[in-house]
Structures are given as structure tokens and as C-alpha cells.
Design an enzyme around this catalytic site. Structure first.
Site, PDB file in Angstrom:
ATOM      1  N   HIS A 173      77.454  95.720 101.104  1.00  0.00           N
ATOM      2  CA  HIS A 173      78.145  96.719 100.676  1.00  0.00           C
ATOM      3  C   HIS A 173      78.416  97.894 101.708  1.00  0.00           C
ATOM      4  O   HIS A 173      78.145  99.057 101.443  1.00  0.00           O
ATOM      5  CB  HIS A 173      77.699  97.444  99.416  1.00  0.00           C
ATOM      6  CG  HIS A 173      78.465  98.151  98.540  1.00  0.00           C
ATOM      7  ND1 HIS A 173      79.525  98.946  98.588  1.00  0.00           N
ATOM      8  CD2 HIS A 173      78.725  97.697  97.132  1.00  0.00           C
ATOM      9  CE1 HIS A 173      80.187  99.135  97.743  1.00  0.00           C
ATOM     10  NE2 HIS A 173      79.917  98.420  96.765  1.00  0.00           N
ATOM     11  N   GLU A 314      84.212  93.630 100.469  1.00  0.00           N
ATOM     12  CA  GLU A 314      83.019  92.839 100.008  1.00  0.00           C
ATOM     13  C   GLU A 314      83.139  91.365  99.910  1.00  0.00           C
ATOM     14  O   GLU A 314      84.140  91.323  98.674  1.00  0.00           O
ATOM     15  CB  GLU A 314      82.533  93.572  98.616  1.00  0.00           C
ATOM     16  CG  GLU A 314      82.141  95.045  98.673  1.00  0.00           C
ATOM     17  CD  GLU A 314      82.126  95.760  97.414  1.00  0.00           C
ATOM     18  OE1 GLU A 314      81.549  95.376  96.552  1.00  0.00           O
ATOM     19  OE2 GLU A 314      82.884  96.683  97.314  1.00  0.00           O
TER      20      GLU A 314
HETATM   21  C1  GLA Z   1      81.843  98.172  93.907  1.00  0.00           C
HETATM   22  C2  GLA Z   1      82.641  98.300  92.829  1.00  0.00           C
HETATM   23  C3  GLA Z   1      82.877  99.853  92.632  1.00  0.00           C
HETATM   24  C4  GLA Z   1      81.507 100.622  92.747  1.00  0.00           C
HETATM   25  C5  GLA Z   1      80.996 100.267  93.990  1.00  0.00           C
HETATM   26  C6  GLA Z   1      79.399 101.068  94.080  1.00  0.00           C
HETATM   27  O1  GLA Z   1      82.595  98.330  95.016  1.00  0.00           O
HETATM   28  O2  GLA Z   1      83.619  97.636  92.675  1.00  0.00           O
HETATM   29  O3  GLA Z   1      83.395  99.919  91.530  1.00  0.00           O
HETATM   30  O4  GLA Z   1      80.748 100.396  91.574  1.00  0.00           O
HETATM   31  O5  GLA Z   1      80.575  98.748  94.071  1.00  0.00           O
HETATM   32  O6  GLA Z   1      79.855 102.338  93.960  1.00  0.00           O
END
Ligand code: GLA
Length: 345
Positions: A173, A314
Site C-alpha cells: 500500500h 495496488e
Molecule cells: C484501499 C481501498 C481504499 C482505502 C485504502 C486504505 O486502497 O480501496 O478504499 O480503504 O485502501 O485507506
């Protein structure tokens, strides 16, 4: 490689930082959460994060962290596998979903770390044993993640083996800003994505259909400005996501060979510092423009956290896979995927 004590956890356990890389790319990785704490591109830090471990523990944004056992969402935290119903934590409480591995995901674990150097570059090998029943998932999974810096390439190689069938979908992330993380919001930066299809989501951000990007705000097949106008436009999917927070299906027509694997060219994200190209053998990428990134707790060096101050790319299987019979790692099979971030030289 440079190694130092980064901080201590409330339990007294030490968090160690490992720095690898060269003049083009330098990464600082923590054994806590496998967090990429710094990512320097030609000397400028392009990744969101904190100076102290407290920042990572109080913020809910998974900054720079490894995500597992299941990245993204599982509807209602429920799935059925081999005739057994499972209920996972609904830790995305507002939407009732299971998110990013549950209450204590891979982002909050202490990983074992080993260092290796070869003629390609430097590598950090992080390992974790995730026992059967943790967060209510079936099977003990042995996980191994290798961060490498090889020339202008920064890569994450995910490997895992489970002793029972289990949902498995790892990502990282990282919140990236190609003007530098101190460079403000990403509105003047461009994104190009090799994707003809996206997941159409409902109000819980759970996919309900796979639809063409044609004629939507999500057609990034030619480079597009990540402008404020785009992210606040009236495309119903953009409205539901509160901005860009969507899964796109990567086409496999352009590829590169890296560490013996064929990886598809997924996206190009560019700003004032240059361009970064993402390659992967995962079928999808979640593009998340840090819609919820504002908050009190400051970033490194006291930097203010701002909405749209970064972009997450991601690599993943499409969200809620276990409820479509997807993203299941079979007992004894090898999970083996790579995300490669290649920088301009
Ligand atoms: C991912 C999700 C988002 C959010 C982030 C964390 O990217 O798709 O909606 O939850 O993680 O903040």
C-alpha cells in the site's frame, strides 16, 4: 545495506530499518509491516510515511505496508470455501466489509528479514508464518516477500504456500507522489493504464460487474491528468468511490522480462521528477488517489497529510474474489507474483 534501530513498539520490540539501493532508487524497509518507509528517486522521497512507528500505528491508511492475507475487500467479511462458511472481521465498519486482512493484518506484523546481494542488485527477504485460524482464515501460510533494488528497478516479489485452501491476495500500500511526497497534491500528474475493463462497484465498494472503461472517467488508455475535476466529476462510479478508488483489469499486450518472469506493463505514473512504470503478473490493480489521507498526525518531517496527496497502485486480484470462487490459494500450491516499479533513468 545500511541497518539501524528505527523505533520500539509499545511491547519493547525493536523495529529495524534496512536501507538498500543506488543513486537512482533507494528504499528503506522496516521489519514492522514490511513498510517501505522511504523511497528515494534520484534523492527525493516519493512515498508517504512517518518518522516514528506511532504514526503507522495510529493512522488507518496502511502507509507503505504489506497487505494480507487478503488485500482489499470481502463483502460482509463472509465467504464459503469447500462447503465451510467463514466470518472474518468486518473492520471496514462503515461498509461492513473485511478490509486488507482484518483487525491485525500483515501491515502490523513483525517480519523476519534477511539481506542478499548479487550482480543484479540488493535484496531484502522478509518472511512470516501466518498460523491457521489467524483472523479466522483457514490454513497456515508461509509467506516470503522479496524487496529488490536492481538498477532503476524497485520490485516486490510475493511468494506463499498454505497447508489448506485459503483466500490469498497480497499487495503493498505505497502512497506515491511523482513530484516528491512534499510536492503537494497529485492534480498536475498523469496516469496511463493499460486497461480496457474495470470493476463496477456498488455503494459498499464491492464489484458487481466487469465493464468496459470506454466512455467513462476511468479510460486511462492514453495518459490523463489526475486533476481535481476528474476526481470530483459526476461519473457515478467516481461519486461512489469518493474519487479514484477502483480496480482495473490489466491487458497483457505489452510485457517485460524481469527476474525470469514475464510481467505486463500495467501503468505509467508521471510527475515533475519523471515517470514510473508499473509491471505485474497480477491480473488487476487498485488505483487509489488517497481520498481519505488527510489527518492530524503529520508525515515525515512534519509534512501535512492531504487528500489526493499521493496515488496507490495496488497490484491485486479483483476485490471480493472469494465470493466469485477466485483468489483461492490451494493447499500445497505456490503463490508467486511480482510488482515491478521501474523508474526513468
Ligand atoms: C484501499 C481501498 C481504499 C482505502 C485504502 C486504505 O486502497 O480501496 O478504499 O480503504 O485502501 O485507506
Amino acid at each position: 545495506m545500511n541497518k539501524y534501530l528505527f523505533d520500539k513498539l509499545p511491547c519493547g520490540c525493536e523495529v529495524t530499518a534496512y536501507e538498500i539501493g543506488n543513486d537512482t532508487v533507494r528504499a528503506t524497509i522496516l521489519n514492522y509491516g514490511g513498510i517501505i518507509q522511504k523511497l528515494l528517486y534520484r534523492g527525493t522521497d516519493i512515498i508517504g510515511g512517518y518518522d516514528k512507528i506511532e504514526g503507522y500505528r495510529v493512522s488507518d491508511g496502511y502507509q507503505g505496508a504489506l497487505i494480507g492475507r487478503y488485500a482489499n475487500r470481502i463483502r460482509g467479511g463472509r465467504f464459503t470455501l469447500n462447503g465451510v462458511d467463514y466470518q472474518l472481521a468486518q473492520n471496514e465498519s462503515a461498509r461492513g466489509n473485511h478490509l486488507h486482512g482484518g483487525d491485525i493484518g500483515y501491515d502490523a506484523k513483525l517480519w523476519d528479514v534477511e539481506y542478499k546481494q548479487d550482480c543484479d542488485g540488493e535484496h531484502l527477504i522478509l518472511t512470516l508464518t501466518d498460523p491457521d485460524g489467524t483472523e479466522n482464515y483457514p490454513g497456515t501460510v508461509n509467506v516470503r516477500v522479496t524487496y529488490s533494488v536492481c538498477g532503476e528497478n524497485f520490485s516486490i516479489h510475493y511468494e506463499a504456500v498454505s497447508d489448506k485452501d485459503t483466500p490469498f491476495n497480497m499487495t503493498n500500500h505505497a502512497y506515491l507522489n511523482m513530484n516528491g511526497i512534499a510536492g503537494g497534491q497529485i492534480y498536475d500528474q498523469t496516469l496511463q493504464v493499460n486497461a480496457d475493463f474495470m470493476s463496477k462497484v456498488d455503494e459498499h465498494l464491492i464489484p458487481v460487474d466487469k465493464v468496459p472503461v470506454d466512455g467513462t472517467a476511468f479510460d486511462f488508455r492514453t495518459p490523463k491528468l489526475l486533476s481535481r475535476e476528474l476526481m470530483t466529476c459526476d461519473d457515478p462510479q467516481m461519486v461512489i468511490g469518493g474519487g479514484l478508488d477502483h480496480n482495473l483489469y490489466i491487458t497483457t499486450d505489452e510485457a517485460t522480462l524481469y527476474q525470469g518472469k514475464k510481467l505486463s506493463k500495467a501503468a505509467v505514473f508521471a510527475g515533475k521528477l519523471g515517470a514510473l512504470t508499473l509491471y505485474t503478473d497480477k491480473p488487476c490493480v487498485q488505483f487509489y488517489a488517497a481520498n481519505f489521507m488527510e489527518g492530524e498526525y503529520p508525515f515525515k518531517g512534519g509534512l501535512k497529510r492531504e487528500k489526493n496527496g499521493a496515488l496507490c497502485l495496488e497490484t491485486q486480484f479483483a476485490p471480493d474474489g472469494p465470493n466469485r470462487g477466485e483468489a483461492i490459494l490451494k493447499a500445497g500450491d505456490k503463490y508467486d507474483y511480482t510488482a515491478l516499479f521501474r523508474f526513468d533513468v
